[in-house]
Design a protein around this motif. Sequence first.
Motif, PDB file in Angstrom:
ATOM      1  N   THR A  35      -6.037   8.439   7.195  1.00 23.71           N
ATOM      2  CA  THR A  35      -6.556   9.455   6.281  1.00 23.71           C
ATOM      3  C   THR A  35      -7.600   8.801   5.380  1.00 23.71           C
ATOM      4  O   THR A  35      -7.691   7.570   5.291  1.00 23.71           O
ATOM      5  N   VAL A  36      -8.360   9.615   4.696  1.00 23.94           N
ATOM      6  CA  VAL A  36      -9.349   9.092   3.748  1.00 23.94           C
ATOM      7  C   VAL A  36      -8.647   8.261   2.683  1.00 23.94           C
ATOM      8  O   VAL A  36      -9.097   7.167   2.331  1.00 23.94           O
ATOM      9  N   GLU A  37      -7.516   8.762   2.188  1.00 25.23           N
ATOM     10  CA  GLU A  37      -6.763   8.029   1.161  1.00 25.23           C
ATOM     11  C   GLU A  37      -6.316   6.670   1.679  1.00 25.23           C
ATOM     12  O   GLU A  37      -6.407   5.658   0.971  1.00 25.23           O
ATOM     13  N   GLN A  38      -5.832   6.636   2.935  1.00 23.62           N
ATOM     14  CA  GLN A  38      -5.388   5.366   3.509  1.00 23.62           C
ATOM     15  C   GLN A  38      -6.548   4.394   3.660  1.00 23.62           C
ATOM     16  O   GLN A  38      -6.402   3.201   3.395  1.00 23.62           O
ATOM     17  N   GLU A  70      -9.435  -1.388  -0.558  1.00 23.05           N
ATOM     18  CA  GLU A  70      -9.150  -2.070  -1.821  1.00 23.05           C
ATOM     19  C   GLU A  70      -8.233  -3.275  -1.604  1.00 23.05           C
ATOM     20  O   GLU A  70      -8.451  -4.344  -2.184  1.00 23.05           O
ATOM     21  N   VAL A  73     -14.916   0.867   3.009  1.00 25.06           N
ATOM     22  CA  VAL A  73     -14.437   1.775   4.057  1.00 25.06           C
ATOM     23  C   VAL A  73     -15.397   1.712   5.247  1.00 25.06           C
ATOM     24  O   VAL A  73     -14.958   1.710   6.400  1.00 25.06           O
ATOM     25  N   ILE A 131       1.728   2.594   2.762  1.00 23.87           N
ATOM     26  CA  ILE A 131       1.479   3.189   4.080  1.00 23.87           C
ATOM     27  C   ILE A 131       2.600   2.748   5.003  1.00 23.87           C
ATOM     28  O   ILE A 131       2.842   1.549   5.159  1.00 23.87           O
ATOM     29  N   ARG A 162     -18.164  -1.318  -7.472  1.00 26.93           N
ATOM     30  CA  ARG A 162     -17.348  -0.177  -7.877  1.00 26.93           C
ATOM     31  C   ARG A 162     -18.018   0.588  -8.996  1.00 26.93           C
ATOM     32  O   ARG A 162     -18.675   0.015  -9.872  1.00 26.93           O
ATOM     33  N   THR A 167       0.788  -1.227   0.000  1.00 27.33           N
ATOM     34  CA  THR A 167       0.000   0.000   0.000  1.00 27.33           C
ATOM     35  C   THR A 167       0.825   1.284   0.000  1.00 27.33           C
ATOM     36  O   THR A 167       0.311   2.337  -0.352  1.00 27.33           O
ATOM     37  N   ILE A 183      -9.237   4.234   1.814  1.00 29.37           N
ATOM     38  CA  ILE A 183      -9.584   3.733   0.474  1.00 29.37           C
ATOM     39  C   ILE A 183      -8.585   2.672   0.024  1.00 29.37           C
ATOM     40  O   ILE A 183      -8.973   1.606  -0.464  1.00 29.37           O
ATOM     41  N   ILE A 184      -7.310   2.944   0.201  1.00 28.60           N
ATOM     42  CA  ILE A 184      -6.266   1.990  -0.186  1.00 28.60           C
ATOM     43  C   ILE A 184      -6.425   0.679   0.576  1.00 28.60           C
ATOM     44  O   ILE A 184      -6.348  -0.414  -0.003  1.00 28.60           O
TER      45      ILE A 184
END
Length: 93
Positions: free
Chosen positions: A59-62, A68, A74, A43, A89, A41, A64-65
């Motif tokens: 975070t929002v990005e984390q 997935e 989420v 991260i 999706r 990822t 989402i990642i």
Amino acid sequence: RQRQMCIRDRIFLVKEHKKMHKLKKIRLEKGLTQLQVQMKTGIDQSDYSKIERGLRYPTVEQLIILSELFGTSVDYLLDLTDVEKPYPRKTNP
């Protein structure tokens, strides 16, 4: 000087820790280490560890990642639903 945590902050931290506990459960079910999550990822492992332990907010990005990577939503990671299956999706027109 470090600020003392009030009772409300401690209760909130405990609630968040319980929510992120689902993240550790999923990771272990997938047979992944924290280092493998980092490699897949991007991260940082220390950040991911803090997220799992409820010491840091993702975070929002984390989120989402991670959703997935783990094949879930989420909302499931945040313990807002018991449905592990991800939402369909969105397809690009």
